[in-house]
Motif scaffolding. Sequence first.
Motif, mmCIF file in Angstrom:
data_model
loop_
_atom_site.group_PDB
_atom_site.id
_atom_site.type_symbol
_atom_site.label_atom_id
_atom_site.label_comp_id
_atom_site.label_asym_id
_atom_site.label_seq_id
_atom_site.Cartn_x
_atom_site.Cartn_y
_atom_site.Cartn_z
ATOM 1 N N PHE A 10 -0.463 -1.831 -3.308
ATOM 2 C CA PHE A 10 -0.605 -2.585 -4.554
ATOM 3 C C PHE A 10 0.536 -2.191 -5.475
ATOM 4 O O PHE A 10 0.607 -1.046 -5.911
ATOM 5 N N ASP A 41 -2.234 -6.034 -1.519
ATOM 6 C CA ASP A 41 -3.456 -6.314 -2.262
ATOM 7 C C ASP A 41 -3.141 -7.116 -3.525
ATOM 8 O O ASP A 41 -3.385 -6.667 -4.632
ATOM 9 N N GLY A 71 -8.735 -4.925 -4.841
ATOM 10 C CA GLY A 71 -9.050 -3.497 -4.925
ATOM 11 C C GLY A 71 -8.811 -2.792 -3.603
ATOM 12 O O GLY A 71 -8.770 -3.405 -2.540
ATOM 13 N N ASP A 92 -2.421 6.111 2.227
ATOM 14 C CA ASP A 92 -1.877 5.469 1.031
ATOM 15 C C ASP A 92 -0.405 5.141 1.236
ATOM 16 O O ASP A 92 0.272 5.755 2.054
ATOM 17 N N ASP A 94 1.912 5.540 -1.002
ATOM 18 C CA ASP A 94 2.815 6.264 -1.903
ATOM 19 C C ASP A 94 3.248 7.620 -1.346
ATOM 20 O O ASP A 94 3.770 8.454 -2.079
ATOM 21 N N ARG A 197 2.939 11.866 -6.484
ATOM 22 C CA ARG A 197 3.450 10.533 -6.199
ATOM 23 C C ARG A 197 4.969 10.497 -6.387
ATOM 24 O O ARG A 197 5.483 11.010 -7.359
HETATM 25 N N1 UDP Z 1 -4.203 0.285 -4.006
HETATM 26 C C1 UDP Z 1 -4.634 -0.974 -3.578
HETATM 27 N N2 UDP Z 1 -5.274 -1.791 -4.464
HETATM 28 C C2 UDP Z 1 -5.532 -1.429 -5.746
HETATM 29 C C3 UDP Z 1 -5.121 -0.131 -6.168
HETATM 30 C C4 UDP Z 1 -4.468 0.692 -5.266
HETATM 31 O O1 UDP Z 1 -4.430 -1.338 -2.427
HETATM 32 O O2 UDP Z 1 -6.104 -2.210 -6.491
HETATM 33 C C5 UDP Z 1 -3.506 1.182 -3.057
HETATM 34 C C6 UDP Z 1 -2.195 1.731 -3.553
HETATM 35 O O3 UDP Z 1 -1.124 0.856 -3.266
HETATM 36 C C7 UDP Z 1 -2.070 3.022 -2.776
HETATM 37 C C8 UDP Z 1 -3.519 3.468 -2.640
HETATM 38 O O4 UDP Z 1 -4.309 2.303 -2.846
HETATM 39 O O5 UDP Z 1 -1.544 2.819 -1.492
HETATM 40 C C9 UDP Z 1 -3.878 4.558 -3.619
HETATM 41 O O6 UDP Z 1 -3.580 4.153 -4.923
HETATM 42 P P1 UDP Z 1 -3.013 5.147 -6.027
HETATM 43 O O7 UDP Z 1 -1.878 5.928 -5.472
HETATM 44 O O8 UDP Z 1 -2.759 4.335 -7.243
HETATM 45 O O9 UDP Z 1 -4.274 6.096 -6.257
HETATM 46 P P2 UDP Z 1 -4.295 7.703 -6.258
HETATM 47 O O10 UDP Z 1 -3.403 8.190 -5.159
HETATM 48 O O11 UDP Z 1 -3.820 8.102 -7.595
HETATM 49 O O12 UDP Z 1 -5.734 8.027 -6.008
#
Ligand code: UDP
Length: 333
Positions: A10, A41, A71, A92, A94, A197
């Motif tokens: 996303f 997404d 989501g 993920d 990132d 990240r």
């Molecule tokens: N992501 C998604 N849809 C959303 C929000 C996040 O597919 O609505 C994906 C995002 O691209 C990443 C993963 O979910 O690959 C985790 O997101 P983020 O890094 O923002 O969360 P954190 O690592 O902080 O928990």
Amino acid sequence: MRISLVIPCFNEERGLEDLYAVLTRVLPTVSEDFEVLLVDDGSADGTLAVLRRIAARDPRFKYLALSRNFGKEASMLAGLRHADGDVVALMDADLQHPPELLARMVDLAARGYDQVVARRSRRGERPVRRLVSTLYYRLVNKVVDVTLQNGAGDFRLLSRRAVQALLSLGEYNRFSKGLFAWIGFDTAVIDYDNVQRRQGDSSWSLRKLLNYGIDGVLSFNSRPLRLGIYLGALVTTVAFGYAAWVVARAVRHGVDVPGYVTVMCGILGLGGLQLLFLGVIGEYVGRIYAETKRRPHFLVKESGGTGRAPVTLPSGPEVGEVVAEPFAQGIAR
Ligand code: UDP
Ligand code: MG
């Protein structure tokens, strides 16, 4: 063993080429036979364009694009549903989930574990956040039926039958942490240090985290409602006792009017409790409403990287139904 890697994306435009570089370096050392399924997404940036480019360049990379932002849970589900590996890893985009761990995870899966979880430490996080999450997991584990582990999130490897089990859970409100715990199976855990990240921003705000926390408590049973019963019983008992005392005193000494403080405390306290539990009931009713609509969890607008030109799925009820069949039905067949 064929490995599928499911990666929800996303607004990850800036990090995707990095991800591609790392994956093409690491994955061949894990298995010769792998596919990477990137799920866009409904990103607002150029994520989809980058995915098309990567898929055109490398046949091992495929992508799905959802029709809007559904989501992370929904995009993981979309990926799981389309992945065809013997084991499927969720990761993920990132690079906060180090792909280097995959080798060890696949190793454990080969030894018969159906779920291999990579659990992150909370090193490098702010102490307040760390404390809050520790307390939260203590509390939530008292309330829910399954055991949720602090730091054990979505970075995990699932065997085919674990994937099937997950797909057979058709609920609309998907709290995947809980679902992973609910399906059970032999689970192995490996630990790794938290990674910051590299690109872009986390999509988690404090409000989202709070809501996620409430979801966790409410997703698994109706114990919060039970709490309402206990609390109500307690308050009622106390109230009856107090009422008896007030009446007895009035009979003996007559009525004295002051009592403003007591009355105010009673009204405000009870009012607050009632609102709180009305909210809890409302949450459950809302969930029931969402489930009864049986809407699909996601809609796919485009998929590609399957060796053919990108497929743009025409809209219209016929195709919509095929792509968007409710999840449970898709499995039942
Ligand atoms: N992501 C998604 N849809 C959303 C929000 C996040 O597919 O609505 C994906 C995002 O691209 C990443 C993963 O979910 O690959 C985790 O997101 P983020 O890094 O923002 O969360 P954190 O690592 O902080 O928990
Ligand atoms: Mg992240």
